[in-house]
Design an enzyme around this catalytic site. Structure first.
Site, PDB file in Angstrom:
ATOM      1  N   ARG A 295      39.876  52.649  40.553  1.00 16.16           N
ATOM      2  CA  ARG A 295      39.464  51.718  39.478  1.00 16.16           C
ATOM      3  C   ARG A 295      38.539  52.408  38.471  1.00 16.16           C
ATOM      4  O   ARG A 295      38.515  52.052  37.294  1.00 16.16           O
ATOM      5  CB  ARG A 295      38.821  50.456  40.069  1.00 16.16           C
ATOM      6  CG  ARG A 295      39.763  49.768  41.050  1.00 16.16           C
ATOM      7  CD  ARG A 295      39.688  48.280  41.071  1.00 16.16           C
ATOM      8  NE  ARG A 295      40.536  47.784  42.157  1.00 16.16           N
ATOM      9  CZ  ARG A 295      41.827  47.491  42.058  1.00 16.16           C
ATOM     10  NH1 ARG A 295      42.437  47.600  40.891  1.00 16.16           N
ATOM     11  NH2 ARG A 295      42.535  47.072  43.084  1.00 16.16           N
TER      12      ARG A 295
ATOM     13  N   ASP B  31      36.848  43.301  41.873  1.00 14.02           N
ATOM     14  CA  ASP B  31      37.477  44.600  41.580  1.00 14.02           C
ATOM     15  C   ASP B  31      37.613  44.858  40.073  1.00 14.02           C
ATOM     16  O   ASP B  31      37.969  45.970  39.660  1.00 14.02           O
ATOM     17  CB  ASP B  31      38.855  44.686  42.249  1.00 14.02           C
ATOM     18  CG  ASP B  31      38.730  44.614  43.768  1.00 14.02           C
ATOM     19  OD1 ASP B  31      37.645  44.947  44.293  1.00 14.02           O
ATOM     20  OD2 ASP B  31      39.705  44.212  44.423  1.00 14.02           O
TER      21      ASP B  31
ATOM     22  N   LYS C 112      32.474  49.874  48.050  1.00 17.24           N
ATOM     23  CA  LYS C 112      33.897  50.033  47.726  1.00 17.24           C
ATOM     24  C   LYS C 112      34.290  51.515  47.836  1.00 17.24           C
ATOM     25  O   LYS C 112      33.556  52.297  48.437  1.00 17.24           O
ATOM     26  CB  LYS C 112      34.165  49.468  46.329  1.00 17.24           C
ATOM     27  CG  LYS C 112      33.776  47.998  46.173  1.00 17.24           C
ATOM     28  CD  LYS C 112      34.588  47.089  47.065  1.00 17.24           C
ATOM     29  CE  LYS C 112      34.187  45.635  46.917  1.00 17.24           C
ATOM     30  NZ  LYS C 112      34.899  44.758  47.842  1.00 17.24           N
TER      31      LYS C 112
HETATM   32  O1  SPQ Z   1      41.346  47.990  50.161  1.00 16.35           O
HETATM   33  P1  SPQ Z   1      40.099  48.359  49.433  1.00 16.35           P
HETATM   34  O2  SPQ Z   1      39.922  49.832  49.400  1.00 16.35           O
HETATM   35  O3  SPQ Z   1      38.884  47.663  49.983  1.00 16.35           O
HETATM   36  O4  SPQ Z   1      40.327  47.865  47.936  1.00 16.35           O
HETATM   37  C1  SPQ Z   1      39.566  47.134  46.945  1.00 16.35           C
HETATM   38  C2  SPQ Z   1      40.084  47.650  45.542  1.00 16.35           C
HETATM   39  O5  SPQ Z   1      39.329  47.863  44.598  1.00 16.35           O
HETATM   40  O6  SPQ Z   1      41.314  47.761  45.444  1.00 16.35           O
HETATM   41  C3  SPQ Z   1      38.060  47.280  47.067  1.00 16.35           C
HETATM   42  F1  SPQ Z   1      37.599  48.450  46.956  1.00 16.35           F
HETATM   43  O7  SPQ Z   1      39.919  45.751  46.961  1.00 16.35           O
HETATM   44  C4  SPQ Z   1      39.529  44.821  47.991  1.00 16.35           C
HETATM   45  C5  SPQ Z   1      38.611  43.767  47.407  1.00 16.35           C
HETATM   46  O8  SPQ Z   1      37.461  44.343  46.833  1.00 16.35           O
HETATM   47  C6  SPQ Z   1      40.793  44.172  48.504  1.00 16.35           C
HETATM   48  C7  SPQ Z   1      40.551  42.906  49.255  1.00 16.35           C
HETATM   49  C8  SPQ Z   1      41.636  42.321  50.070  1.00 16.35           C
HETATM   50  O9  SPQ Z   1      42.822  42.645  49.856  1.00 16.35           O
HETATM   51  O10 SPQ Z   1      41.315  41.482  50.931  1.00 16.35           O
HETATM   52  C9  SPQ Z   1      39.360  42.217  49.165  1.00 16.35           C
HETATM   53  C10 SPQ Z   1      38.194  42.732  48.435  1.00 16.35           C
HETATM   54  O11 SPQ Z   1      37.289  43.337  49.358  1.00 16.35           O
HETATM   55  P2  SPQ Z   1      36.212  42.458  50.161  1.00 16.35           P
HETATM   56  O12 SPQ Z   1      35.444  43.451  50.981  1.00 16.35           O
HETATM   57  O13 SPQ Z   1      35.368  41.824  49.100  1.00 16.35           O
HETATM   58  O14 SPQ Z   1      36.913  41.497  50.967  1.00 16.35           O
END
Ligand code: SPQ
Length: 429
Positions: A389, A316, A343
């Site tokens: 972001r 992120d 994302k």
């Molecule tokens: O919740 P969301 O929209 O997916 O949020 C993001 C962010 O930038 O805030 C991604 F867009 O964070 C995710 C992160 O990329 C939050 C997260 C979690 O809390 O488990 C894990 C990550 O996603 P992923 O798909 O890699 O597991």
């Protein structure tokens, strides 16, 4: 659409900041608080739009959740007290709520429909739908269940051993949550480690989880008990100020009470590798999480190569690292980050388009981007793509822009950091 005028600064950034609570941990505190019997009290909860969606989802299932700013109190009868929602649940922009909630709903013996905003409606769900179907949940949705709106009827799950096809904490967490409702042990084998807040939080609520190198195993029918959770500051939010201090001359910032979980500190490794002057002090351990303070001063920076196992530890933070790279000496190459395309926006395209618009020299690759250093940031009218972001990256870029910057749709920043502009103003001298 709203436009916010952002102006460059004439002197360095100075001061101390405590960033809001971690988004990932706040979501999980609500989820486990709702699955646990008794009272859970959460402090330093992230009062951002995404986490409010998770609260609303569990309220819709009958859980009593009271929120007073950053304090949240949950009173739950545990898993057996959860009730079938009477209306479809709106998950807004929150990918974490969608994926983790589907994991929980897979285990509950009733019907639920979930939907989201236009961004979430276009983010892939088959990564969680496939294993949850394999476990026995009945799931239907747009394009064979790959996209919201999705309807799910859960209950009577079979345990599985699952190797996620993508490096994703959300996928791992969805399967582990469903595993709590299985008929035996459920194991996720994770080839690359991703953030482990679900594993830590389960244990904080009195649950057990066996972690043996890459194998993470949960057993079903655990009696979870309400507890107190103090949410660490979000390192993904702190990252905007770490980068600002590193690149704005004559800056020195101290960020207090930041979460320093090793699965999230890739940004610190990147800053160090680029030559930033940064000091990190681990101060205490709470609920399986490490909390500490970070001091950072501006310094000369060099371009680097970023890829491999580091990517999930900073996924992120890549938008703000891309901005930093425009100010370093030499080229920065980011690879192995194709997940960015799934994302809140396609973050490879939105970062590249935005930084180009601002005057940087950058181009997209299939799984990342190549950024030339020593760019002049010119300013202009730039769109956040409705992605928090990207919006915050633009605001930090405006600090060093030659001309004024107009940020279109700044409201999206409320997703993860409602007090961002106040905090930014507080460190301008
Ligand atoms: O919740 P969301 O929209 O997916 O949020 C993001 C962010 O930038 O805030 C991604 F867009 O964070 C995710 C992160 O990329 C939050 C997260 C979690 O809390 O488990 C894990 C990550 O996603 P992923 O798909 O890699 O597991």
């Amino acid at each position: 659409m709203t436009k916010k005028l952002l102006q460059s600064i004439q002197s360095g950034l100075q001061g101390k900041l405590t960033v809001p609570g971690d988004k990932s941990i706040s979501h999980r505190a609500i989820i486990f608080g709702s699955l646990s019997k008794g009272r859970t009290v959460i402090s330093h909860f992230l009062d951002g739009e995404d986490c409010l969606r998770t609260i609303d989802a569990f309220k819709a299932m009958g859980v009593s959740i009271q929120k007073d700013g950053q304090h949240v109190m949950i009173d739950s009868e545990g898993v057996n007290g959860l009730k079938e929602p009477t209306q479809p649940i709106d998950l807004g922009n929150s990918g974490t709520t969608a994926r983790l909630l589907l994991g929980v709903l897979a285990g509950l013996p009733f019907h639920t429909t979930v939907f989201g905003d236009s961004s979430l409606t276009n983010r892939p769900m088959d990564r969680v739908v496939r294993p949850l179907r394999q476990m026995g949940a009945q799931i239907d949705g747009r394009e064979n269940g790959n996209y919201l709106p999705i309807s799910i009827r859960g209950g009577d799950l079979q345990s599985i051993t699952f190797i996620p096809p993508v490096k994703s904490a959300q996928v791992k967490s969805a399967v582990l949550l469903a595993g709590l409702f299985g008929d035996g042990d459920t194991t996720v084998i994770e080839p690359t480690t991703t953030r482990d807040h679900t594993e830590n939080m389960l244990q904080a609520f009195g649950g057990t989880i066996a972690i043996n190198q890459k194998n993470i195993t949960v057993s079903p029918k655990q009696e979870l008990k309400g507890t107190t959770i103090d949410v660490p500051g979000d390192i993904s939010s702190a990252a905007f100020f770490l980068v600002a201090a590193a690149m704005v001359p004559n800056s020195k910032l101290i960020l207090r009470d930041v979460g320093l979980n090793h699965t999230r500190t890739g940004i610190i490794d990147v800053l160090r590798n680029m030559g930033a002057s940064i000091e990190v002090v681990e101060e205490r351990h709470i609920g399986g999480e490490i909390i500490g303070s970070i001091t950072i001063e501006s310094s000369k920076l060099n371009g680097i190569e970023i890829g491999g196992d580091l990517i999930p530890r900073m996924i992120d933070e890549i938008p703000i690292v891309a901005l930093l790279a425009t100010q370093a000496n030499g080229k920065t190459v980011i690879r192995d980050a194709e997940e960015l395309r799934y994302k809140e926006s396609d973050r490879i395209q939105s970062v590249v388009d935005t930084l180009k618009e601002l005057g940087a020299s950058i181009h997209a690759t299939k799984d990342g981007m190549i950024i030339e250093g020593n760019s002049t940031i010119s300013g202009g009218v730039v769109n956040s793509f409705g992605d928090h972001r990207i919006g915050m990256m633009i605001a930090i870029a405006s600090l060093i822009a030659k001309h004024d910057t107009h940020l279109v749709n700044p409201e999206c920043i409320n997703i993860s950091y409602p007090s961002f502009f106040e905090d930014l103003a507080s460190i301008q001298t």
